[in-house]
Write an enzyme that holds these catalytic residues in place. Structure first.
Site, short mmCIF file in Angstrom:
data_model
loop_
_atom_site.label_atom_id
_atom_site.label_comp_id
_atom_site.label_asym_id
_atom_site.label_seq_id
_atom_site.Cartn_x
_atom_site.Cartn_y
_atom_site.Cartn_z
NE ARG A 120 -4.97 -2.38 7.42
CZ ARG A 120 -4.65 -2.32 6.15
NH1 ARG A 120 -5.19 -3.20 5.32
NH2 ARG A 120 -3.82 -1.40 5.69
CD GLU A 145 -1.36 -8.94 7.93
OE1 GLU A 145 -0.57 -8.25 7.24
OE2 GLU A 145 -2.59 -8.88 7.80
CG HIS A 149 -2.31 -7.85 4.01
ND1 HIS A 149 -2.27 -7.24 5.25
CD2 HIS A 149 -2.96 -6.97 3.19
CE1 HIS A 149 -2.86 -6.06 5.18
NE2 HIS A 149 -3.29 -5.87 3.93
#
Length: 337
Positions: free
Chosen positions: A254, A282, A301
């Protein structure tokens, strides 16, 4: 028109589980898990992805449990879901603190569940995909050859065997990364708090008590910390100062475990190389400064997204619901009162 997939629609006596938005890759894996809810709950799944909160709120009406994947839940939406009597929210992932206000969920008396270790192999494999891209530049070489080039002006590759890998966070993913690294012939060390000694024994990683020492002594640093109140911002700008020139830095965990702005500032000095799968915001836009760091490798991701991970992820999501309706607990992050 959005297709709606329903199970046991005639069983209006059963509680309703709603999945108001679904990633394309999840549709078939999660359908395969729905039989586990037979005679327990019916399901209504909208076979279209959206993050529009107005649409999500409309689609969840009448439900009392929610399956969530791929979008954030704002405080306003969470309050709306509470008003609609949603009593359980199951996320398709581990780090739910990134996607929902857990304190507010507790206040609203909504159970929050997640999935654990479903992507250990997938994320570890993606970590090595990024590491190898930094070390051998296969993507850039492919582009060069297809454009008619042969001589490579980007420098020779880096051999991983014999190099020192420093792992920050030795949970399930970190252990898997360490195991793969040892197969490559790398020297593996790790800094991790609150993990059993068995993790070090199983992974073969050498424990290092001081994070600065781990970072300074590593040729490659890979981050595998979960996000929690204890880990948010735990890697500081001072820690990143200990990265020696030429270090490869990888984050598939993260972005929030790194002090805000610290990594970008360190990378902009141009003496280390990085590969990232997670970001402060994001999706990224082309204007984001991180996209303009020379030599950086970025992926959207997707480290967790493999066929095996989807199968295990959806199994756990449905297991959470079965436990909820049976008055039991499975992967409960926030328990209702």
């Amino acid at each position: 028109m959005t297709e709606i997939y329903e199970t046991q629609p005639e069983r209006t006596d059963l509680p309703l589980v709603v999945m108001p938005a679904v990633l394309d890759a999840m549709v078939e894996p999660i359908k395969a898990q729905f039989p586990a809810l037979e005679n327990i709950a019916r399901v209504r799944m909208f076979e279209e992805f959206t993050s529009d909160e107005t649409v999500i709120a409309e689609r969840t009406q009448g439900g009392d449990a929610l399956l969530v994947g791929g979008y954030h839940i704002s405080d306003d939406l969470l309050r709306t879901l509470g008003e609609q009597h949603i009593r359980c929210i199951v996320f398709c992932g581990t780090g739910v603190a990134s996607y929902i206000n857990l304190d507010l969920a507790r206040e609203l008396n909504i159970r929050i569940c997640n999935a654990e270790h479903y992507g250990d192999n997938s994320v570890a494999e993606h970590t090595f995909a990024l590491m190898l891209e930094l070390a051998r530049c296969a993507g850039s070489l492919d582009t060069n050859v297809k454009a008619g080039g042969w001589a490579w002006k980007g420098g020779d590759g880096l051999q991983l065997a014999g190099r020192k890998l420093g792992i920050i966070g030795l949970g399930g993913i970190g252990v898997t990364v360490a195991t793969i690294a040892r197969a490559f012939g790398m020297k593996v060390s790790a800094w991790s708090s609150h993990v059993p000694a068995e993790h070090f024994e199983r992974s073969g990683a050498t424990p290092v008590a001081d994070l600065n020492e781990l970072i300074a002594d590593s040729d490659i640093v890979s981050v595998h910390l979960p996000l929690s109140s204890a880990t948010a911002g735990i890697i500081t700008a001072d820690h990143l100062e200990h990265l020696k020139p030429g270090t490869l830095f990888i984050n598939t965990a993260r972005s929030e475990v790194i002090e805000k702005g610290a990594l970008l500032a360190r990378l902009q000095r141009g003496d280390i190389h990085a590969a990232l799968d997670v970001f402060d915001h994001e999706p990224l836009t082309a204007e984001d400064p991180i996209c303009h760091v020379p030599g950086i490798v970025l992926t959207p991701h997707v480290g967790w997204r493999t066929d095996g991970a989807f199968k295990e992820l959806t199994r756990q999501m449905i297991a959470c619901l079965v436990a909820f309706y049976h008055g039991e607990h499975y992967n409960t992050v926030i328990a209702e009162r």
